[in-house]
Design a protein around this motif. Sequence first.
Motif, PDB file in Angstrom:
ATOM      1  N   ASN A 362      36.759 -19.007  39.166  1.00 54.42           N
ATOM      2  CA  ASN A 362      37.139 -19.729  37.951  1.00 54.42           C
ATOM      3  C   ASN A 362      38.226 -18.971  37.196  1.00 54.42           C
ATOM      4  OD1 ASN A 362      35.211 -21.831  38.338  1.00 54.42           O
ATOM      5  ND2 ASN A 362      33.616 -20.395  37.715  1.00 54.42           N
ATOM      6  N   ASN A 363      39.432 -19.011  37.760  1.00 58.06           N
ATOM      7  CA  ASN A 363      40.566 -18.321  37.144  1.00 58.06           C
ATOM      8  C   ASN A 363      41.333 -19.263  36.220  1.00 58.06           C
ATOM      9  OD1 ASN A 363      39.912 -16.075  38.677  1.00 58.06           O
ATOM     10  ND2 ASN A 363      41.211 -16.707  40.381  1.00 58.06           N
ATOM     11  N   GLY A 364      40.663 -19.725  35.171  1.00 61.02           N
ATOM     12  CA  GLY A 364      41.318 -20.630  34.233  1.00 61.02           C
ATOM     13  C   GLY A 364      40.963 -22.075  34.482  1.00 61.02           C
ATOM     14  N   LYS A 365      41.351 -22.913  33.539  1.00 66.04           N
ATOM     15  CA  LYS A 365      41.059 -24.342  33.609  1.00 66.04           C
ATOM     16  C   LYS A 365      42.324 -25.121  33.969  1.00 66.04           C
ATOM     17  CE  LYS A 365      37.399 -23.868  30.131  1.00 66.04           C
ATOM     18  NZ  LYS A 365      36.903 -24.286  28.802  1.00 66.04           N
ATOM     19  N   ASP A 366      42.140 -26.434  34.102  1.00 65.95           N
ATOM     20  CA  ASP A 366      43.253 -27.345  34.378  1.00 65.95           C
ATOM     21  C   ASP A 366      44.040 -26.935  35.618  1.00 65.95           C
ATOM     22  OD1 ASP A 366      42.495 -28.843  32.227  1.00 65.95           O
ATOM     23  OD2 ASP A 366      44.015 -28.077  30.864  1.00 65.95           O
ATOM     24  N   TYR A 367      43.329 -26.637  36.703  1.00 64.18           N
ATOM     25  CA  TYR A 367      43.956 -26.269  37.972  1.00 64.18           C
ATOM     26  C   TYR A 367      44.286 -27.502  38.801  1.00 64.18           C
ATOM     27  CZ  TYR A 367      39.156 -27.068  39.458  1.00 64.18           C
ATOM     28  OH  TYR A 367      37.920 -27.628  39.673  1.00 64.18           O
ATOM     29  N   ARG A 368      43.866 -28.676  38.340  1.00 63.17           N
ATOM     30  CA  ARG A 368      44.215 -29.947  38.972  1.00 63.17           C
ATOM     31  C   ARG A 368      45.133 -30.733  38.050  1.00 63.17           C
ATOM     32  NH1 ARG A 368      40.188 -33.485  42.312  1.00 63.17           N
ATOM     33  NH2 ARG A 368      38.605 -32.073  43.131  1.00 63.17           N
ATOM     34  N   SER A 369      45.924 -31.619  38.631  1.00 64.46           N
ATOM     35  CA  SER A 369      46.696 -32.549  37.810  1.00 64.46           C
ATOM     36  C   SER A 369      45.763 -33.545  37.134  1.00 64.46           C
ATOM     37  CB  SER A 369      47.701 -33.328  38.669  1.00 64.46           C
ATOM     38  OG  SER A 369      48.858 -32.575  38.912  1.00 64.46           O
ATOM     39  N   PRO A 370      46.039 -33.901  35.868  1.00 63.98           N
ATOM     40  CA  PRO A 370      45.222 -34.913  35.192  1.00 63.98           C
ATOM     41  C   PRO A 370      45.329 -36.264  35.885  1.00 63.98           C
ATOM     42  CG  PRO A 370      46.553 -33.667  33.616  1.00 63.98           C
ATOM     43  CD  PRO A 370      47.052 -33.308  34.975  1.00 63.98           C
ATOM     44  N   LEU A 371      44.197 -36.943  36.028  1.00 66.67           N
ATOM     45  CA  LEU A 371      44.152 -38.281  36.609  1.00 66.67           C
ATOM     46  C   LEU A 371      43.690 -39.276  35.550  1.00 66.67           C
ATOM     47  CD1 LEU A 371      42.422 -37.647  40.085  1.00 66.67           C
ATOM     48  CD2 LEU A 371      44.860 -37.545  39.512  1.00 66.67           C
ATOM     49  N   TYR A 372      44.351 -40.413  35.499  1.00 63.39           N
ATOM     50  CA  TYR A 372      43.983 -41.474  34.560  1.00 63.39           C
ATOM     51  C   TYR A 372      42.517 -41.858  34.742  1.00 63.39           C
ATOM     52  CZ  TYR A 372      43.422 -46.328  33.044  1.00 63.39           C
ATOM     53  OH  TYR A 372      42.944 -47.500  32.485  1.00 63.39           O
ATOM     54  N   SER A 373      41.790 -41.946  33.631  1.00 60.59           N
ATOM     55  CA  SER A 373      40.371 -42.315  33.725  1.00 60.59           C
ATOM     56  C   SER A 373      40.016 -43.574  32.949  1.00 60.59           C
ATOM     57  CB  SER A 373      39.485 -41.165  33.234  1.00 60.59           C
ATOM     58  OG  SER A 373      39.703 -40.904  31.855  1.00 60.59           O
ATOM     59  N   GLY A 374      40.821 -43.958  31.935  1.00 57.06           N
ATOM     60  CA  GLY A 374      40.499 -45.166  31.177  1.00 57.06           C
ATOM     61  C   GLY A 374      41.433 -45.343  29.989  1.00 57.06           C
ATOM     62  N   TYR A 375      41.303 -46.504  29.331  1.00 58.17           N
ATOM     63  CA  TYR A 375      42.150 -46.766  28.166  1.00 58.17           C
ATOM     64  C   TYR A 375      41.369 -47.575  27.136  1.00 58.17           C
ATOM     65  CZ  TYR A 375      42.919 -51.714  29.324  1.00 58.17           C
ATOM     66  OH  TYR A 375      42.753 -53.053  29.551  1.00 58.17           O
ATOM     67  N   LYS A 376      41.900 -47.540  25.922  1.00 58.38           N
ATOM     68  CA  LYS A 376      41.332 -48.329  24.836  1.00 58.38           C
ATOM     69  C   LYS A 376      42.481 -48.896  24.011  1.00 58.38           C
ATOM     70  CE  LYS A 376      39.448 -46.199  21.369  1.00 58.38           C
ATOM     71  NZ  LYS A 376      38.488 -45.394  20.540  1.00 58.38           N
ATOM     72  N   ALA A 377      42.541 -50.240  23.951  1.00 61.06           N
ATOM     73  CA  ALA A 377      43.558 -50.903  23.132  1.00 61.06           C
ATOM     74  C   ALA A 377      43.002 -51.133  21.732  1.00 61.06           C
ATOM     75  CB  ALA A 377      43.956 -52.234  23.768  1.00 61.06           C
ATOM     76  N   GLN A 378      43.772 -50.724  20.743  1.00 61.38           N
ATOM     77  CA  GLN A 378      43.343 -50.874  19.354  1.00 61.38           C
ATOM     78  C   GLN A 378      44.569 -51.088  18.476  1.00 61.38           C
ATOM     79  OE1 GLN A 378      41.065 -47.565  17.912  1.00 61.38           O
ATOM     80  NE2 GLN A 378      40.211 -48.717  16.191  1.00 61.38           N
ATOM     81  N   GLY A 379      44.661 -52.270  17.899  1.00 59.20           N
ATOM     82  CA  GLY A 379      45.812 -52.580  17.052  1.00 59.20           C
ATOM     83  C   GLY A 379      47.090 -52.585  17.865  1.00 59.20           C
ATOM     84  N   LYS A 380      48.062 -51.758  17.449  1.00 60.05           N
ATOM     85  CA  LYS A 380      49.361 -51.715  18.106  1.00 60.05           C
ATOM     86  C   LYS A 380      49.485 -50.573  19.111  1.00 60.05           C
ATOM     87  CE  LYS A 380      51.956 -53.951  14.357  1.00 60.05           C
ATOM     88  NZ  LYS A 380      53.158 -53.873  13.487  1.00 60.05           N
ATOM     89  N   THR A 381      48.372 -49.917  19.418  1.00 59.91           N
ATOM     90  CA  THR A 381      48.431 -48.785  20.330  1.00 59.91           C
ATOM     91  C   THR A 381      47.405 -48.922  21.463  1.00 59.91           C
ATOM     92  OG1 THR A 381      46.816 -47.425  19.155  1.00 59.91           O
ATOM     93  CG2 THR A 381      49.113 -47.283  18.423  1.00 59.91           C
ATOM     94  N   ILE A 382      47.665 -48.177  22.508  1.00 57.69           N
ATOM     95  CA  ILE A 382      46.702 -48.001  23.597  1.00 57.69           C
ATOM     96  C   ILE A 382      46.488 -46.504  23.776  1.00 57.69           C
ATOM     97  CG2 ILE A 382      46.329 -48.200  26.089  1.00 57.69           C
ATOM     98  CD1 ILE A 382      47.631 -50.887  26.048  1.00 57.69           C
ATOM     99  N   THR A 383      45.239 -46.109  23.800  1.00 55.12           N
ATOM    100  CA  THR A 383      44.893 -44.705  23.990  1.00 55.12           C
ATOM    101  C   THR A 383      44.445 -44.478  25.429  1.00 55.12           C
ATOM    102  OG1 THR A 383      44.218 -44.482  21.677  1.00 55.12           O
ATOM    103  CG2 THR A 383      43.403 -42.821  23.224  1.00 55.12           C
ATOM    104  N   ILE A 384      45.079 -43.516  26.094  1.00 50.85           N
ATOM    105  CA  ILE A 384      44.814 -43.203  27.491  1.00 50.85           C
ATOM    106  C   ILE A 384      43.990 -41.913  27.570  1.00 50.85           C
ATOM    107  CG2 ILE A 384      45.828 -42.727  29.746  1.00 50.85           C
ATOM    108  CD1 ILE A 384      46.510 -45.498  28.706  1.00 50.85           C
ATOM    109  N   SER A 385      42.932 -41.939  28.383  1.00 48.76           N
ATOM    110  CA  SER A 385      42.134 -40.739  28.615  1.00 48.76           C
ATOM    111  C   SER A 385      42.261 -40.310  30.070  1.00 48.76           C
ATOM    112  CB  SER A 385      40.674 -40.982  28.254  1.00 48.76           C
ATOM    113  OG  SER A 385      40.166 -42.102  28.958  1.00 48.76           O
ATOM    114  N   PHE A 386      41.945 -39.038  30.329  1.00 50.71           N
ATOM    115  CA  PHE A 386      42.183 -38.450  31.649  1.00 50.71           C
ATOM    116  C   PHE A 386      40.975 -37.649  32.131  1.00 50.71           C
ATOM    117  CE2 PHE A 386      46.271 -38.805  29.508  1.00 50.71           C
ATOM    118  CZ  PHE A 386      47.064 -39.409  30.464  1.00 50.71           C
ATOM    119  N   ASP A 387      40.815 -37.624  33.452  1.00 50.83           N
ATOM    120  CA  ASP A 387      39.924 -36.674  34.100  1.00 50.83           C
ATOM    121  C   ASP A 387      40.699 -35.393  34.407  1.00 50.83           C
ATOM    122  OD1 ASP A 387      37.697 -38.358  34.173  1.00 50.83           O
ATOM    123  OD2 ASP A 387      38.352 -39.302  36.043  1.00 50.83           O
ATOM    124  N   TYR A 388      39.979 -34.302  34.610  1.00 56.28           N
ATOM    125  CA  TYR A 388      40.563 -32.997  34.944  1.00 56.28           C
ATOM    126  C   TYR A 388      41.549 -32.521  33.876  1.00 56.28           C
ATOM    127  CZ  TYR A 388      38.694 -34.606  39.373  1.00 56.28           C
ATOM    128  OH  TYR A 388      37.865 -35.116  40.349  1.00 56.28           O
TER     129      TYR A 388
END
Length: 467
Positions: A362-388
């Motif tokens: 465990n030599n640090g975190k974020d050793y993988r590229s982030p992968l899209y995991s989901g989104y939430k549309a609210q008003g005029k924006t969309i919020t994107i969340s990621f795995d890894y």
Amino acid sequence: MKRIFLLACLAVAFQLTSFGQLRIPHVLSDNMVLQRNTKANIWGWGYASVEVAIKASWLDDTVKTKVDGGGRWMAELPTTQAGGPYELEILSAGSKITLHNILLGDVWLCSGQSNMEWGGNQQLPEILDELPGANDHQIRLLQVSRTAADYPQDDIPNSWQTLSAESLKPFSAIGYFIAKKLRAELDVPIGIINASWGGTPAEVWTPSYLIENDSELGHLEAMLNPSQHWPTEAGVLWNSMIRPLTPFVLSGFYWYQGESNVGTWWGYDKLMRTMVTSWRMAWNSELPFYFVQIAPFAYGNEKPLAALLREQQDKTAKILPNTGMVVVSDLVDNVKDIHPTQKREVANRLAAIALHEHYGLNNGKDYRSPLYSGYKAQGKTITISFDYLENGLQVVGDRITDLYIAGADRIFHEAVGTIKGNELIVSSPAVNAPMAVRFGFTETAMPNLFNTNGLPVAPFRTDNWGL
């Protein structure tokens, strides 16, 4: 006539003797690396019902087995912690085979098409720079010859080599740099097997019966364009370049392939899950499978088929257990060249996943590229969340590129992205009620959004609309 008859009998006797005498496959050779701390398979051929004795210089006891009625034998040989060099003796019916300069360490198999295959013979600068100092004898290489077969084979024509400028030049650049990184971090001998062939689709690396007995996979194989430079028939490289290796105990697999399946992108996830599962079954182990998402390249398709294949690779990485995907959208100098020259960093990213997940370093975190995991549309924006993703995102430049947003009309507009911790907030003045976001979803996109460890965010889309 008597003389001719006698000569014929002697010829038959010689053939029977040579077929029955003690033999082992070429993968068991001088200079090999056997997987440490396990039971390594040692196997071969000999006289039916005769005993085979195996003496390893790292063991006090002799391992014994018997040749079966078909002239085959196999034994499990205990291996200890990393070390060597050792010797191995195999004795049977008055014959003896002695193998020299054996190491105990970790063995990985690299496979795929040209981006895995290429090295010094293709004048890759990174490998050419390595050649003068290629003298670490704790790294061993096994290059599997390009050959196809209609039926499963038992042997390959190649043997293990110590690392040198001569053995490295034709070898996989990615395979070598993986070995170098693992050696530096683990301080154990590393054996790398390279079984790759440029231009090949994944079907040729998959047992043919799995393709032929699946209507969808069979249809996709029938759509492949024949080539004079590489095979396209299902299973023919599995038969000759992978199957003969299956008794040899490994740590896991590295894979870089997909460019030749862009035209049949919609079945690629299923094909890969079928292939990986078949390999694991053949080795009787849920071995790790780490692979590279195909790089940006100007394929010239009317629709972004390469983006759709990357989406399939993303799906495989999420669905198939004990896998990991490396994203290389930032490692391309020329999108008109399907062979990016930066191989060292690709290898380092592949090795990093193994070091964290297979070896538990465990030599640090974020050793993988982030992968899209989901989104939430609210008003005029969309919020994107990621795995890894744990330590947030960063932009290289003034604004996030290759980011688009659309409303109910499905017309995509260039979007503004704002980073908020581990989430991405997306909007555009042109879209009042957004419904979908696409990021890097073209064949040539090289976006500038990364995690704080410098790994690019994988391309994605939130919609499943037609293209």
